[in-house]
Design a protein around this motif. Sequence first.
Motif, short mmCIF file in Angstrom:
data_model
loop_
_atom_site.label_atom_id
_atom_site.label_comp_id
_atom_site.label_asym_id
_atom_site.label_seq_id
_atom_site.Cartn_x
_atom_site.Cartn_y
_atom_site.Cartn_z
N GLU A 185 0.84 -1.21 0.00
CA GLU A 185 0.00 0.00 0.00
C GLU A 185 0.87 1.26 0.00
O GLU A 185 0.59 2.22 -0.71
N SER A 186 1.93 1.22 0.81
CA SER A 186 2.75 2.41 0.90
C SER A 186 3.54 2.63 -0.41
O SER A 186 3.76 3.75 -0.85
N ARG A 187 3.95 1.54 -1.07
CA ARG A 187 4.60 1.65 -2.39
C ARG A 187 3.66 2.30 -3.40
O ARG A 187 4.01 3.20 -4.15
N LYS A 188 2.40 1.79 -3.39
CA LYS A 188 1.43 2.32 -4.36
C LYS A 188 1.20 3.81 -4.09
O LYS A 188 1.13 4.62 -5.00
N HIS A 189 1.09 4.13 -2.79
CA HIS A 189 0.87 5.52 -2.42
C HIS A 189 2.04 6.38 -2.89
O HIS A 189 1.85 7.47 -3.45
N ALA A 190 3.26 5.87 -2.69
CA ALA A 190 4.44 6.62 -3.11
C ALA A 190 4.38 6.89 -4.62
O ALA A 190 4.70 8.00 -5.07
N LEU A 191 3.95 5.90 -5.39
CA LEU A 191 3.87 6.11 -6.85
C LEU A 191 2.90 7.24 -7.18
O LEU A 191 3.14 8.05 -8.07
N SER A 192 1.79 7.32 -6.43
CA SER A 192 0.85 8.40 -6.72
C SER A 192 1.41 9.76 -6.28
O SER A 192 1.17 10.77 -6.92
N LEU A 193 2.22 9.76 -5.21
CA LEU A 193 2.85 11.02 -4.79
C LEU A 193 3.88 11.49 -5.83
O LEU A 193 4.01 12.69 -6.09
N ILE A 194 4.60 10.54 -6.38
CA ILE A 194 5.62 10.87 -7.40
C ILE A 194 4.94 11.54 -8.59
O ILE A 194 5.41 12.55 -9.12
N LYS A 195 3.81 10.98 -8.95
CA LYS A 195 3.05 11.54 -10.06
C LYS A 195 2.54 12.95 -9.70
O LYS A 195 2.65 13.89 -10.49
N GLN A 196 2.02 13.04 -8.49
CA GLN A 196 1.49 14.32 -8.03
C GLN A 196 2.56 15.42 -8.03
O GLN A 196 2.27 16.57 -8.29
N ALA A 197 3.79 15.03 -7.72
CA ALA A 197 4.88 16.01 -7.69
C ALA A 197 5.26 16.48 -9.10
O ALA A 197 6.01 17.45 -9.24
N GLY A 198 4.77 15.79 -10.13
CA GLY A 198 5.01 16.24 -11.50
C GLY A 198 5.92 15.34 -12.33
O GLY A 198 6.14 15.59 -13.50
N PHE A 199 6.47 14.31 -11.70
CA PHE A 199 7.42 13.44 -12.39
C PHE A 199 6.76 12.56 -13.45
O PHE A 199 5.60 12.19 -13.32
N GLN A 200 7.56 12.17 -14.44
CA GLN A 200 7.23 11.00 -15.25
C GLN A 200 7.50 9.81 -14.34
O GLN A 200 8.56 9.73 -13.73
N VAL A 201 6.54 8.92 -14.26
CA VAL A 201 6.62 7.87 -13.25
C VAL A 201 7.04 6.53 -13.86
O VAL A 201 6.42 6.05 -14.81
N GLY A 202 8.09 5.97 -13.29
CA GLY A 202 8.54 4.66 -13.73
C GLY A 202 8.35 3.65 -12.62
O GLY A 202 8.55 3.95 -11.45
N THR A 203 7.96 2.44 -13.01
CA THR A 203 7.91 1.38 -12.01
C THR A 203 8.33 0.07 -12.69
O THR A 203 8.89 0.10 -13.79
N GLY A 204 8.07 -1.03 -12.04
CA GLY A 204 8.45 -2.30 -12.63
C GLY A 204 8.40 -3.39 -11.59
O GLY A 204 8.12 -3.13 -10.41
#
Length: 366
Positions: A185-204
Amino acid sequence: MDLNKILYKDDFSAEEIEYLLSLSNIDEVEQLRLRAYEVMKQYCGEYVSARGLVEFSNYCVNDCYYCGIRKSNQTVSRYLLSKDDILKAAHRIVEYGYGSMVLQSGDRNDKEFIDFVVDIVKEIKSQTRSEQLPEGLGVTLCVGEQTLETYKKFYEAGAHRYLLRIETTNPELFKQIHPKEQTLESRKHALSLIKQAGFQVGTGVMIAIPGQTLRDLANDILFFKHYDIDMLGMGPYLTTTNTPMEKFADACQKNHDYTLRLALNMISVSRIVLKDVNIASTTALQAMDDEGREKGLLHGANVIMPQMTPMYVRKEYQLYDGKPCLEDSVEHCSNCIKFRVISTGREIAMNDWGDSKHFTKNHKHA
Ligand code: SAH
Protein backbone atom coordinates in the motif's frame (compact mmCIF):
# COMPACT_ATOMS: atom_id res chain seq x y z
CA MET A 1 -6.88 -18.70 -27.91
CA ASP A 2 -6.18 -17.20 -31.30
CA LEU A 3 -2.72 -15.64 -31.07
CA ASN A 4 -2.97 -13.56 -34.21
CA LYS A 5 -6.20 -12.01 -33.14
CA ILE A 6 -5.04 -11.21 -29.60
CA LEU A 7 -1.80 -9.59 -30.75
CA TYR A 8 -3.77 -6.92 -32.59
CA LYS A 9 -6.24 -6.10 -29.85
CA ASP A 10 -6.33 -2.80 -27.97
CA ASP A 11 -7.68 -3.99 -24.66
CA PHE A 12 -6.56 -7.12 -22.94
CA SER A 13 -8.02 -9.30 -20.22
CA ALA A 14 -5.83 -10.87 -17.53
CA GLU A 15 -6.44 -14.26 -19.22
CA GLU A 16 -5.19 -12.97 -22.57
CA ILE A 17 -2.11 -11.38 -21.03
CA GLU A 18 -1.35 -14.55 -19.14
CA TYR A 19 -1.69 -16.55 -22.35
CA LEU A 20 0.76 -14.23 -24.16
CA LEU A 21 3.25 -14.47 -21.30
CA SER A 22 3.05 -18.26 -21.38
CA LEU A 23 4.14 -18.60 -25.02
CA SER A 24 7.15 -20.87 -25.36
CA ASN A 25 6.97 -22.33 -28.84
CA ILE A 26 9.73 -20.67 -30.92
CA ASP A 27 7.42 -19.55 -33.73
CA GLU A 28 4.86 -18.13 -31.37
CA VAL A 29 7.45 -16.29 -29.30
CA GLU A 30 8.81 -14.83 -32.53
CA GLN A 31 5.33 -13.69 -33.54
CA LEU A 32 4.94 -12.02 -30.17
CA ARG A 33 8.34 -10.36 -30.45
CA LEU A 34 7.67 -9.06 -33.96
CA ARG A 35 4.35 -7.56 -32.91
CA ALA A 36 6.03 -5.89 -29.90
CA TYR A 37 8.74 -4.49 -32.15
CA GLU A 38 6.14 -3.17 -34.56
CA VAL A 39 4.20 -1.46 -31.75
CA MET A 40 7.42 0.03 -30.39
CA LYS A 41 8.33 1.41 -33.83
CA GLN A 42 4.89 2.88 -34.30
CA TYR A 43 4.63 4.56 -30.89
CA CYS A 44 8.22 5.30 -29.86
CA GLY A 45 10.31 5.08 -33.01
CA GLU A 46 13.38 2.92 -33.47
CA TYR A 47 15.95 5.04 -31.66
CA VAL A 48 17.21 3.76 -28.32
CA SER A 49 17.40 6.27 -25.47
CA ALA A 50 20.37 6.03 -23.15
CA ARG A 51 20.62 7.07 -19.51
CA GLY A 52 24.02 6.98 -17.88
CA LEU A 53 23.52 5.07 -14.63
CA VAL A 54 25.29 6.32 -11.50
CA GLU A 55 24.80 4.21 -8.38
CA PHE A 56 25.87 6.93 -6.03
CA SER A 57 25.32 5.27 -2.64
CA ASN A 58 24.59 1.84 -1.20
CA TYR A 59 23.49 2.93 2.28
CA CYS A 60 19.98 1.60 2.77
CA VAL A 61 17.47 1.73 5.60
CA ASN A 62 15.43 -1.13 4.15
CA ASP A 63 15.93 -4.83 4.44
CA CYS A 64 14.33 -6.33 1.30
CA TYR A 65 14.90 -10.09 1.44
CA TYR A 66 16.16 -10.28 -2.15
CA CYS A 67 18.54 -7.36 -2.31
CA GLY A 68 22.32 -7.45 -1.94
CA ILE A 69 22.54 -3.96 -0.40
CA ARG A 70 19.86 -4.57 2.26
CA LYS A 71 20.75 -2.98 5.56
CA SER A 72 21.48 -6.28 7.35
CA ASN A 73 24.07 -7.37 4.80
CA GLN A 74 27.25 -6.68 6.70
CA THR A 75 29.54 -8.00 3.99
CA VAL A 76 29.01 -4.80 1.99
CA SER A 77 31.18 -1.74 2.60
CA ARG A 78 28.94 1.26 2.52
CA TYR A 79 29.75 4.31 0.40
CA LEU A 80 28.37 7.64 -0.68
CA LEU A 81 30.12 9.14 -3.69
CA SER A 82 31.38 12.68 -3.31
CA LYS A 83 29.59 15.45 -5.18
CA ASP A 84 32.73 15.83 -7.25
CA ASP A 85 32.66 12.23 -8.38
CA ILE A 86 28.98 12.44 -9.27
CA LEU A 87 29.56 15.64 -11.24
CA LYS A 88 32.50 14.05 -13.04
CA ALA A 89 30.22 11.18 -14.02
CA ALA A 90 27.60 13.67 -15.22
CA HIS A 91 30.15 15.44 -17.43
CA ARG A 92 31.24 12.11 -18.85
CA ILE A 93 27.65 11.29 -19.67
CA VAL A 94 27.36 14.60 -21.54
CA GLU A 95 30.60 13.86 -23.38
CA TYR A 96 29.26 10.52 -24.55
CA GLY A 97 26.18 12.32 -25.85
CA TYR A 98 23.64 10.42 -23.77
CA GLY A 99 21.44 13.35 -22.78
CA SER A 100 20.14 11.76 -19.55
CA MET A 101 21.35 10.22 -16.35
CA VAL A 102 19.84 8.05 -13.62
CA LEU A 103 20.90 8.66 -10.04
CA GLN A 104 20.23 5.49 -8.07
CA SER A 105 20.95 4.58 -4.46
CA GLY A 106 19.73 2.61 -1.51
CA ASP A 107 16.85 4.17 0.43
CA ARG A 108 17.42 6.90 2.97
CA ASN A 109 14.95 9.43 4.30
CA ASP A 110 17.12 11.61 6.52
CA LYS A 111 17.47 15.33 5.91
CA GLU A 112 21.18 15.13 5.17
CA PHE A 113 20.57 12.67 2.33
CA ILE A 114 17.62 14.59 0.92
CA ASP A 115 19.60 17.83 0.94
CA PHE A 116 22.51 16.06 -0.72
CA VAL A 117 20.27 14.81 -3.53
CA VAL A 118 18.65 18.23 -3.99
CA ASP A 119 22.06 19.91 -4.18
CA ILE A 120 23.58 17.44 -6.58
CA VAL A 121 20.58 17.57 -8.92
CA LYS A 122 20.76 21.37 -8.98
CA GLU A 123 24.51 21.28 -9.68
CA ILE A 124 24.12 18.73 -12.44
CA LYS A 125 21.37 20.76 -14.08
CA SER A 126 23.29 24.01 -13.95
CA GLN A 127 26.66 22.55 -14.98
CA THR A 128 25.46 20.51 -17.95
CA ARG A 129 23.64 23.17 -19.96
CA SER A 130 24.94 23.47 -23.51
CA GLU A 131 23.82 24.28 -27.00
CA GLN A 132 22.76 20.67 -27.53
CA LEU A 133 21.17 20.42 -24.09
CA PRO A 134 19.76 23.87 -23.30
CA GLU A 135 18.15 22.61 -20.09
CA GLY A 136 21.04 20.38 -19.11
CA LEU A 137 21.08 16.61 -18.69
CA GLY A 138 17.75 14.94 -18.09
CA VAL A 139 17.86 13.59 -14.53
CA THR A 140 15.97 10.51 -13.39
CA LEU A 141 15.98 9.67 -9.69
CA CYS A 142 15.69 6.23 -8.15
CA VAL A 143 16.04 6.81 -4.43
CA GLY A 144 13.06 5.02 -2.95
CA GLU A 145 9.95 5.95 -1.01
CA GLN A 146 9.85 9.56 0.18
CA THR A 147 7.23 12.07 1.33
CA LEU A 148 5.35 14.30 -1.09
CA GLU A 149 7.31 17.26 0.22
CA THR A 150 10.60 15.53 -0.62
CA TYR A 151 9.43 14.46 -4.07
CA LYS A 152 8.45 18.07 -4.73
CA LYS A 153 11.87 19.27 -3.61
CA PHE A 154 13.54 16.79 -5.97
CA TYR A 155 11.31 17.91 -8.81
CA GLU A 156 11.91 21.58 -8.15
CA ALA A 157 15.66 20.90 -8.10
CA GLY A 158 15.31 19.80 -11.73
CA ALA A 159 14.86 16.01 -11.76
CA HIS A 160 11.91 15.13 -13.98
CA ARG A 161 11.62 11.34 -14.02
CA TYR A 162 11.43 8.97 -11.05
CA LEU A 163 11.73 5.21 -10.81
CA LEU A 164 10.23 3.18 -8.01
CA ARG A 165 9.55 -0.45 -8.67
CA ILE A 166 6.45 -1.97 -7.17
CA GLU A 167 8.39 -5.31 -7.29
CA THR A 168 5.15 -7.35 -7.39
CA THR A 169 1.50 -6.36 -7.09
CA ASN A 170 0.53 -9.64 -5.44
CA PRO A 171 0.02 -8.61 -1.77
CA GLU A 172 0.97 -12.04 -0.41
CA LEU A 173 4.12 -12.27 -2.46
CA PHE A 174 5.06 -8.69 -1.61
CA LYS A 175 4.80 -9.64 2.07
CA GLN A 176 6.94 -12.71 1.57
CA ILE A 177 9.85 -10.76 0.11
CA HIS A 178 9.77 -7.68 2.37
CA PRO A 179 9.91 -7.08 6.12
CA LYS A 180 6.58 -6.02 7.56
CA GLU A 181 7.59 -2.35 7.76
CA GLN A 182 7.42 -2.18 3.98
CA THR A 183 3.95 -2.50 2.51
CA LEU A 184 2.48 -2.71 -0.93
CA GLU A 185 0.00 0.00 0.00
CA SER A 186 2.75 2.41 0.90
CA ARG A 187 4.60 1.65 -2.39
CA LYS A 188 1.43 2.32 -4.36
CA HIS A 189 0.87 5.52 -2.42
CA ALA A 190 4.44 6.62 -3.11
CA LEU A 191 3.87 6.11 -6.85
CA SER A 192 0.85 8.40 -6.72
CA LEU A 193 2.85 11.02 -4.79
CA ILE A 194 5.62 10.87 -7.40
CA LYS A 195 3.05 11.54 -10.06
CA GLN A 196 1.49 14.32 -8.03
CA ALA A 197 4.88 16.01 -7.69
CA GLY A 198 5.01 16.24 -11.50
CA PHE A 199 7.42 13.44 -12.39
CA GLN A 200 7.23 11.00 -15.25
CA VAL A 201 6.62 7.87 -13.25
CA GLY A 202 8.54 4.66 -13.73
CA THR A 203 7.91 1.38 -12.01
CA GLY A 204 8.45 -2.30 -12.63
CA VAL A 205 8.61 -5.75 -11.15
CA MET A 206 11.03 -8.57 -10.71
CA ILE A 207 10.25 -11.52 -12.94
CA ALA A 208 10.22 -15.15 -11.76
CA ILE A 209 10.34 -14.37 -8.06
CA PRO A 210 10.00 -17.76 -6.30
CA GLY A 211 6.25 -18.28 -5.85
CA GLN A 212 5.19 -15.76 -8.50
CA THR A 213 2.68 -16.99 -11.08
CA LEU A 214 2.00 -15.93 -14.66
CA ARG A 215 -1.30 -14.54 -13.46
CA ASP A 216 0.60 -12.35 -11.00
CA LEU A 217 2.68 -10.93 -13.85
CA ALA A 218 -0.46 -10.43 -15.96
CA ASN A 219 -1.97 -8.49 -13.07
CA ASP A 220 1.25 -6.47 -12.79
CA ILE A 221 0.85 -5.36 -16.41
CA LEU A 222 -2.78 -4.42 -15.78
CA PHE A 223 -1.61 -2.45 -12.75
CA PHE A 224 0.89 -0.50 -14.92
CA LYS A 225 -1.96 0.37 -17.23
CA HIS A 226 -4.36 1.27 -14.46
CA TYR A 227 -1.74 3.45 -12.74
CA ASP A 228 -1.02 5.20 -16.02
CA ILE A 229 2.70 4.47 -15.70
CA ASP A 230 5.09 6.28 -18.07
CA MET A 231 8.19 4.10 -17.82
CA LEU A 232 9.02 0.50 -17.00
CA GLY A 233 12.14 -1.23 -15.76
CA MET A 234 11.80 -4.96 -15.24
CA GLY A 235 14.28 -7.73 -14.91
CA PRO A 236 14.57 -11.31 -13.76
CA TYR A 237 14.86 -11.96 -10.03
CA LEU A 238 18.42 -13.17 -9.45
CA THR A 239 19.66 -14.79 -6.28
CA THR A 240 22.07 -12.91 -4.07
CA THR A 241 24.39 -14.45 -1.54
CA ASN A 242 24.05 -13.14 2.00
CA THR A 243 20.32 -12.50 1.63
CA PRO A 244 17.42 -14.49 3.12
CA MET A 245 16.33 -15.52 -0.38
CA GLU A 246 19.68 -17.11 -1.13
CA LYS A 247 18.06 -20.47 -0.38
CA PHE A 248 16.28 -20.38 -3.77
CA ALA A 249 19.57 -20.32 -5.68
CA ASP A 250 19.39 -23.91 -6.97
CA ALA A 251 15.80 -23.60 -8.12
CA CYS A 252 16.60 -20.34 -9.88
CA GLN A 253 19.60 -21.86 -11.59
CA LYS A 254 17.47 -24.76 -12.80
CA ASN A 255 14.87 -22.41 -14.26
CA HIS A 256 17.40 -20.21 -16.01
CA ASP A 257 16.12 -20.65 -19.59
CA TYR A 258 12.49 -20.40 -18.57
CA THR A 259 13.16 -17.20 -16.62
CA LEU A 260 15.04 -15.55 -19.45
CA ARG A 261 12.26 -16.30 -21.90
CA LEU A 262 9.63 -15.10 -19.46
CA ALA A 263 11.55 -11.86 -18.86
CA LEU A 264 11.70 -11.22 -22.62
CA ASN A 265 8.03 -12.13 -23.05
CA MET A 266 7.22 -9.72 -20.22
CA ILE A 267 8.89 -6.90 -22.17
CA SER A 268 7.03 -7.81 -25.37
CA VAL A 269 3.65 -8.17 -23.72
CA SER A 270 4.06 -4.93 -21.75
CA ARG A 271 4.90 -3.17 -25.01
CA ILE A 272 1.86 -4.59 -26.78
CA VAL A 273 -0.51 -3.71 -23.93
CA LEU A 274 0.95 -0.32 -22.89
CA LYS A 275 2.22 0.80 -26.31
CA ASP A 276 3.84 4.23 -25.81
CA VAL A 277 5.68 3.88 -22.48
CA ASN A 278 9.47 3.78 -22.19
CA ILE A 279 10.71 0.28 -21.43
CA ALA A 280 14.27 -0.34 -20.27
CA SER A 281 16.36 -3.30 -21.27
CA THR A 282 17.89 -3.82 -17.85
CA THR A 283 21.31 -4.93 -16.67
CA ALA A 284 19.76 -7.92 -14.88
CA LEU A 285 18.91 -9.36 -18.31
CA GLN A 286 22.57 -9.26 -19.19
CA ALA A 287 23.40 -11.03 -15.96
CA MET A 288 21.37 -13.99 -17.27
CA ASP A 289 22.64 -13.96 -20.82
CA ASP A 290 25.61 -12.14 -22.30
CA GLU A 291 23.31 -10.77 -24.99
CA GLY A 292 20.38 -10.21 -22.67
CA ARG A 293 20.21 -6.46 -23.16
CA GLU A 294 20.28 -6.78 -26.97
CA LYS A 295 17.50 -9.32 -26.69
CA GLY A 296 15.49 -6.91 -24.54
CA LEU A 297 15.80 -4.25 -27.27
CA LEU A 298 14.72 -6.76 -29.91
CA HIS A 299 11.69 -7.69 -27.80
CA GLY A 300 10.36 -4.14 -27.65
CA ALA A 301 12.45 -2.20 -25.11
CA ASN A 302 13.62 1.31 -26.12
CA VAL A 303 15.85 2.43 -23.23
CA ILE A 304 19.28 1.30 -22.15
CA MET A 305 21.33 2.34 -19.13
CA PRO A 306 25.09 2.34 -19.69
CA GLN A 307 26.99 1.79 -16.45
CA MET A 308 28.63 5.09 -15.42
CA THR A 309 29.26 4.36 -11.73
CA PRO A 310 32.96 4.90 -10.93
CA MET A 311 34.66 1.53 -10.99
CA TYR A 312 36.08 1.71 -7.48
CA VAL A 313 32.65 1.36 -5.84
CA ARG A 314 30.88 -0.87 -8.36
CA LYS A 315 31.53 -4.10 -6.50
CA GLU A 316 29.75 -2.65 -3.48
CA TYR A 317 26.54 -2.15 -5.45
CA GLN A 318 25.75 -5.77 -6.16
CA LEU A 319 22.00 -6.02 -5.90
CA TYR A 320 22.29 -9.60 -7.17
CA ASP A 321 24.97 -12.17 -7.99
CA GLY A 322 26.60 -12.15 -11.40
CA LYS A 323 26.05 -8.45 -12.03
CA PRO A 324 27.94 -7.73 -15.25
CA CYS A 325 30.42 -4.92 -16.04
CA LEU A 326 32.00 -4.87 -12.57
CA GLU A 327 35.53 -4.78 -13.97
CA ASP A 328 34.89 -2.63 -17.01
CA SER A 329 35.89 1.01 -17.20
CA VAL A 330 33.31 3.66 -17.96
CA GLU A 331 34.92 4.09 -21.42
CA HIS A 332 34.65 0.38 -22.05
CA CYS A 333 30.98 0.30 -20.97
CA SER A 334 30.17 3.20 -23.23
CA ASN A 335 31.75 1.59 -26.31
CA CYS A 336 30.32 -1.77 -25.45
CA ILE A 337 26.79 -0.39 -25.18
CA LYS A 338 27.14 1.43 -28.47
CA PHE A 339 28.10 -1.76 -30.26
CA ARG A 340 25.43 -3.75 -28.49
CA VAL A 341 22.79 -1.31 -29.72
CA ILE A 342 24.22 -1.21 -33.25
CA SER A 343 24.22 -5.02 -33.35
CA THR A 344 20.43 -4.89 -33.06
CA GLY A 345 20.23 -2.62 -36.11
CA ARG A 346 19.40 0.48 -34.07
CA GLU A 347 21.13 3.62 -32.84
CA ILE A 348 21.29 5.58 -29.62
CA ALA A 349 19.50 8.93 -29.83
CA MET A 350 22.21 11.44 -29.00
CA ASN A 351 21.79 14.50 -26.77
CA ASP A 352 18.17 13.74 -26.18
CA TRP A 353 16.25 13.31 -22.94
CA GLY A 354 14.19 10.56 -24.50
CA ASP A 355 11.06 11.35 -22.52
CA SER A 356 8.23 8.90 -22.32
CA LYS A 357 5.83 9.47 -25.22
CA HIS A 358 3.08 8.31 -22.93
CA PHE A 359 3.78 11.27 -20.66
CA THR A 360 4.37 13.92 -23.32
CA LYS A 361 1.18 12.94 -25.13
CA ASN A 362 -0.84 13.52 -21.96
CA HIS A 363 0.93 16.74 -20.96
CA LYS A 364 0.95 18.82 -24.11
CA HIS A 365 0.91 22.48 -23.16
CA ALA A 366 -1.84 24.50 -24.79
N1 SAH B 1 16.55 1.69 -3.38
C1 SAH B 1 16.12 2.09 -4.65
C2 SAH B 1 16.93 1.56 -5.80
C3 SAH B 1 17.86 0.42 -5.59
S1 SAH B 1 17.31 -1.18 -5.93
C4 SAH B 1 14.69 1.73 -4.84
O1 SAH B 1 14.14 0.99 -4.05
O2 SAH B 1 14.08 2.19 -5.80
C5 SAH B 1 16.77 -1.12 -7.58
C6 SAH B 1 16.02 -2.35 -8.03
O3 SAH B 1 16.87 -3.48 -8.08
C7 SAH B 1 14.93 -2.81 -7.10
O4 SAH B 1 13.76 -2.08 -7.31
C8 SAH B 1 14.77 -4.29 -7.45
O5 SAH B 1 13.70 -4.51 -8.34
C9 SAH B 1 16.09 -4.64 -8.12
N2 SAH B 1 16.72 -5.75 -7.39
C10 SAH B 1 17.16 -5.76 -6.13
N3 SAH B 1 17.60 -7.01 -5.79
C11 SAH B 1 17.43 -7.77 -6.89
C12 SAH B 1 17.68 -9.15 -7.18
N4 SAH B 1 18.18 -9.96 -6.27
N5 SAH B 1 17.39 -9.59 -8.42
C13 SAH B 1 16.88 -8.77 -9.36
N6 SAH B 1 16.62 -7.47 -9.14
C14 SAH B 1 16.89 -6.98 -7.91
